[in-house]
Design an enzyme around this catalytic site. Structure first.
Site, mmCIF file in Angstrom:
data_model
loop_
_atom_site.group_PDB
_atom_site.id
_atom_site.type_symbol
_atom_site.label_atom_id
_atom_site.label_comp_id
_atom_site.label_asym_id
_atom_site.label_seq_id
_atom_site.Cartn_x
_atom_site.Cartn_y
_atom_site.Cartn_z
ATOM 1 N N SER A 1 -82.900 139.050 56.889
ATOM 2 C CA SER A 1 -81.548 139.260 56.695
ATOM 3 C C SER A 1 -81.223 140.694 56.118
ATOM 4 O O SER A 1 -81.997 141.355 55.570
ATOM 5 C CB SER A 1 -80.995 138.555 55.191
ATOM 6 O OG SER A 1 -79.919 138.836 54.676
ATOM 7 N N SER A 2 -80.128 141.105 56.828
ATOM 8 C CA SER A 2 -79.558 142.597 56.679
ATOM 9 C C SER A 2 -79.145 142.841 55.059
ATOM 10 O O SER A 2 -79.021 143.971 54.384
ATOM 11 C CB SER A 2 -78.475 142.926 57.637
ATOM 12 O OG SER A 2 -77.450 142.464 57.213
ATOM 13 N N HIS B 1 -69.286 125.991 56.366
ATOM 14 C CA HIS B 1 -68.102 126.402 56.882
ATOM 15 C C HIS B 1 -67.793 126.800 58.487
ATOM 16 O O HIS B 1 -66.919 126.352 58.959
ATOM 17 C CB HIS B 1 -67.235 127.524 56.032
ATOM 18 C CG HIS B 1 -68.252 128.684 55.943
ATOM 19 N ND1 HIS B 1 -67.907 130.098 55.931
ATOM 20 C CD2 HIS B 1 -69.729 128.933 56.036
ATOM 21 C CE1 HIS B 1 -68.723 130.864 55.897
ATOM 22 N NE2 HIS B 1 -70.015 130.147 56.180
ATOM 23 N N ARG B 2 -68.628 127.558 58.704
ATOM 24 C CA ARG B 2 -68.522 128.079 60.202
ATOM 25 C C ARG B 2 -68.725 126.795 61.381
ATOM 26 O O ARG B 2 -68.343 126.914 62.329
ATOM 27 C CB ARG B 2 -69.613 128.933 60.460
ATOM 28 C CG ARG B 2 -69.475 130.161 59.566
ATOM 29 C CD ARG B 2 -69.631 131.728 60.154
ATOM 30 N NE ARG B 2 -69.373 132.513 59.269
ATOM 31 C CZ ARG B 2 -68.127 133.061 58.696
ATOM 32 N NH1 ARG B 2 -67.186 132.807 59.214
ATOM 33 N NH2 ARG B 2 -68.173 133.609 57.659
ATOM 34 N N ARG C 1 -82.533 129.526 50.966
ATOM 35 C CA ARG C 1 -82.285 130.582 51.891
ATOM 36 C C ARG C 1 -83.307 131.681 51.260
ATOM 37 O O ARG C 1 -83.488 132.064 50.094
ATOM 38 C CB ARG C 1 -80.776 130.876 51.737
ATOM 39 C CG ARG C 1 -80.104 129.950 52.542
ATOM 40 C CD ARG C 1 -78.582 130.200 52.585
ATOM 41 N NE ARG C 1 -78.359 131.231 53.403
ATOM 42 C CZ ARG C 1 -77.176 132.004 53.334
ATOM 43 N NH1 ARG C 1 -76.222 131.729 52.502
ATOM 44 N NH2 ARG C 1 -77.031 132.815 54.046
ATOM 45 N N ASP D 1 -67.014 131.955 48.040
ATOM 46 C CA ASP D 1 -68.040 133.158 47.835
ATOM 47 C C ASP D 1 -67.697 134.018 46.810
ATOM 48 O O ASP D 1 -68.396 134.961 46.186
ATOM 49 C CB ASP D 1 -68.308 133.689 49.011
ATOM 50 C CG ASP D 1 -69.083 132.949 49.999
ATOM 51 O OD1 ASP D 1 -69.612 131.584 49.448
ATOM 52 O OD2 ASP D 1 -69.941 133.377 50.925
ATOM 53 N N ASN E 1 -73.478 128.938 47.401
ATOM 54 C CA ASN E 1 -74.139 129.226 48.782
ATOM 55 C C ASN E 1 -73.860 130.879 49.152
ATOM 56 O O ASN E 1 -73.941 130.784 50.294
ATOM 57 C CB ASN E 1 -74.218 128.258 49.810
ATOM 58 C CG ASN E 1 -75.023 128.362 50.716
ATOM 59 O OD1 ASN E 1 -75.983 128.987 50.653
ATOM 60 N ND2 ASN E 1 -74.874 127.527 51.764
HETATM 61 O O1 LIG Z 1 -73.866 141.686 54.721
HETATM 62 C C1 LIG Z 1 -73.114 140.698 54.869
HETATM 63 O O2 LIG Z 1 -71.837 140.776 54.416
HETATM 64 C C2 LIG Z 1 -73.332 139.627 55.923
HETATM 65 C C3 LIG Z 1 -74.460 139.740 56.456
HETATM 66 C C4 LIG Z 1 -74.729 138.683 57.342
HETATM 67 O O3 LIG Z 1 -75.849 137.986 56.934
HETATM 68 P P1 LIG Z 1 -77.463 138.464 57.166
HETATM 69 O O4 LIG Z 1 -77.591 139.886 56.741
HETATM 70 O O5 LIG Z 1 -78.016 137.523 56.078
HETATM 71 O O6 LIG Z 1 -77.882 138.183 58.542
HETATM 72 C C5 LIG Z 1 -73.664 137.660 57.538
HETATM 73 O O7 LIG Z 1 -74.465 136.749 58.227
HETATM 74 C C6 LIG Z 1 -73.306 137.140 56.408
HETATM 75 O O8 LIG Z 1 -72.264 136.179 56.689
HETATM 76 C C7 LIG Z 1 -72.734 138.482 55.729
HETATM 77 C C1 LIG Z 2 -74.055 133.604 56.689
HETATM 78 C C2 LIG Z 2 -73.067 133.590 56.005
HETATM 79 O O1 LIG Z 2 -72.644 133.620 54.723
HETATM 80 P P1 LIG Z 2 -73.747 134.452 53.496
HETATM 81 O O2 LIG Z 2 -74.913 134.828 54.129
HETATM 82 O O3 LIG Z 2 -72.713 135.729 52.827
HETATM 83 O O4 LIG Z 2 -73.755 133.411 52.506
HETATM 84 C C3 LIG Z 2 -71.567 133.411 56.792
HETATM 85 O O5 LIG Z 2 -70.458 133.639 56.102
HETATM 86 O O6 LIG Z 2 -71.580 133.023 57.863
#
Ligand SMILES: O=C(O)C1=C[C@@H](OP(=O)(O)O)[C@@H](O)[C@H](O)C1
Ligand SMILES: C=C(OP(=O)(O)O)C(=O)O
Length: 421
Positions: free
Chosen positions: A169-170, A373-374, A124, A52, A94
């Site tokens: 998504s935040s 990965h998770r 996504r 990432d 991704n």
């Molecule tokens: O802002 C960030 O760093 C993240 C926000 C979360 O995603 P969402 O905002 O899509 O829920 C989380 O699941 C992701 O791994 C990292």
């Molecule tokens: C949701 C995740 O990643 P991202 O949204 O950053 O791809 C994660 O790392 O669990």
């Protein structure tokens, strides 16, 4: 790791030792972007080097930013403060953070940018962010509602106020916040709904922005005013990844061991550190766990729940369906693969029907990780207690924790690597 699958041999001993999780993915990708938007040189230490963050670093390089890597945990970023239109699409794998954060930042660039990802990222959603940017007069399109996103940027927004629906998504909010400081007048961001899942990620964003010189006010719980300060290059230290820490906390309680991760749970600023309080209650975790503010930790806790004394219902997790895979489905599929009836989806809730007697049994199962990965890392925990658990595509951990399998090995876990035929 190039192996097809890995089978975990449950250790006969409690896991003890010292393992430091890698740097935070969320903070590294914020810091890389902010450093790329700042004129001068920023030194980012404690950083994560994984798929990432490599995609983010590579995208910055494609846009004229110098990103050096003097050692395994440092990025040195030198930028003119502008992200120049690249000659080819930006490929972000991704990486949700890189994809969403760059989409908003590049809307204030100059010229044509294409933000794209792999086949998973292409499923996504990014439409709410694209529509918010369109409402600001940006020529931006994502015909499928997901990447690829094409942006014809003119260096400015036509309005100084945006409403964003962050239900999916935040990261859409974080993306707009980080971009807004590069505008020419104070900019207001307002949430369409009253609250936001994973609000803690917004706090991470604001704190990284402030470290790079931004000024942000929060007049109400659901609005922010960002001053047009731009960013100042700075040296910035990144804390370890709290989501990565959840696997180590999980391994510790499952094996009644003692794993020193080098950071106290209370010292993390990332939302997933909240998982520690729940994990520490194992094997008496609560009957209902609200995952809304610690979403990435839910697969970890759900696998632990299979060994809890009592069943657990996970609520507030609906947007786990739009992560790297549908994580509610992937976790219930994996648990039911280990033993039919262990988990159930009820709407967007996940029920795990715990059974401490699973420990010590041989329940051969090949866990489909759905390139997530998770899912790989959390189901490896099941393999610490149940014999013959095999994780497919174990290399997918490289998204955020390339050293995961080595970390387990260093704690004395034996892994059988099944080479591709
Ligand atoms: O802002 C960030 O760093 C993240 C926000 C979360 O995603 P969402 O905002 O899509 O829920 C989380 O699941 C992701 O791994 C990292
Ligand atoms: C949701 C995740 O990643 P991202 O949204 O950053 O791809 C994660 O790392 O669990």
């Amino acid at each position: 790791m190039t192996t097809d699958s890995v089978t975990i041999l449950p250790p006969a001993h409690a896991l003890t030792g010292k393992v430091s999780p890698p740097g935070s993915k969320s903070i590294t990708n914020r810091a890389l972007l902010l450093a790329g938007l700042a004129k001068g040189t920023s030194r980012l230490t404690g950083a994560l080097k994984s798929d990432d963050t490599r995609y983010m670093a590579e995208a910055l390089r494609q846009m004229g930013v110098t990103v050096e890597e003097p050692d395994a945990t440092t990025f040195v970023v030198t930028s003119s403060g502008e992200l120049k239109a690249p000659s080819a699409p930006l490929f972000l794998g991704n990486a949700g953070t890189a994809t969403r954060f760059l989409t908003a930042a590049l809307a204030l660039g100059q010229g044509r940018y294409v933000v794209d990802g792999d086949e998973h990222m292409r499923k996504r959603p990014i439409k709410p962010l694209v529509e918010a940017l369109q409402s600001l007069g940006v020529a931006i399109a994502a015909p499928s509602g997901c990447p690829p996103v094409a942006i014809d940027a003119k260096g400015a927004f036509k309005k100084n106020h945006v409403v964003i629906d962050a239900g999916l998504s935040s990261q859409y909010v974080s993306a707009l916040q980080m971009a807004a400081a590069c505008g020419s007048e104070p900019f207001t961001i307002e949430l369409a709904g009253a609250d936001i899942g994973a609000r803690g990620y917004i706090d991470l964003t604001l704190s990284a922005m402030r470290a790079f010189g931004a000024r942000v006010e929060q007049p109400t719980p659901s609005s922010w005013v960002i001053e047009p300060t731009g960013y100042t290059a700075t040296d910035f230290h990144i804390e370890p990844d709290a989501s990565a820490a959840t696997y180590l906390w999980g391994a510790e309680v499952l094996t009644k061991g003692q794993i020193d991760i080098g950071t106290a749970s209370a010292a993390f600023t990332q939302p997933d550190a909240k998982a520690y309080d729940v994990i520490a209650q194992f094997p008496n975790m609560p009957a209902v766990i609200d995952g809304s503010q610690m979403q990435d930790a839910i697969p970890t806790i759900a696998v632990l729940a299979a060994f809890n004394e009592t069943p657990v219902r996970f609520v507030g997790i609906e947007n786990l369906r739009v992560k790297e895979c549908d994580r509610i489905r992937a976790v219930s599929t994996g648990l039911n693969n280990i033993r039919e009836g262990l988990a159930k989806e009820e709407g967007d809730d996940l029920l795990v029907f715990s059974d401490p007697s699973l420990a010590g049994q041989s329940l051969p199962a090949s866990i489909d990780t759905f390139a997530d990965h998770r899912i790989a890392m959390s189901f490896a925990l099941a393999g610490l207690k149940i014999r013959d658990i095999t994780i497919l595509d174990p290399g997918c951990v490289a998204k955020t924790y390339p050293g995961y399998w080595d970390a387990l090995t260093s704690l004395g876990v034996d892994l059988v690597r099944n080479d591709p035929k």
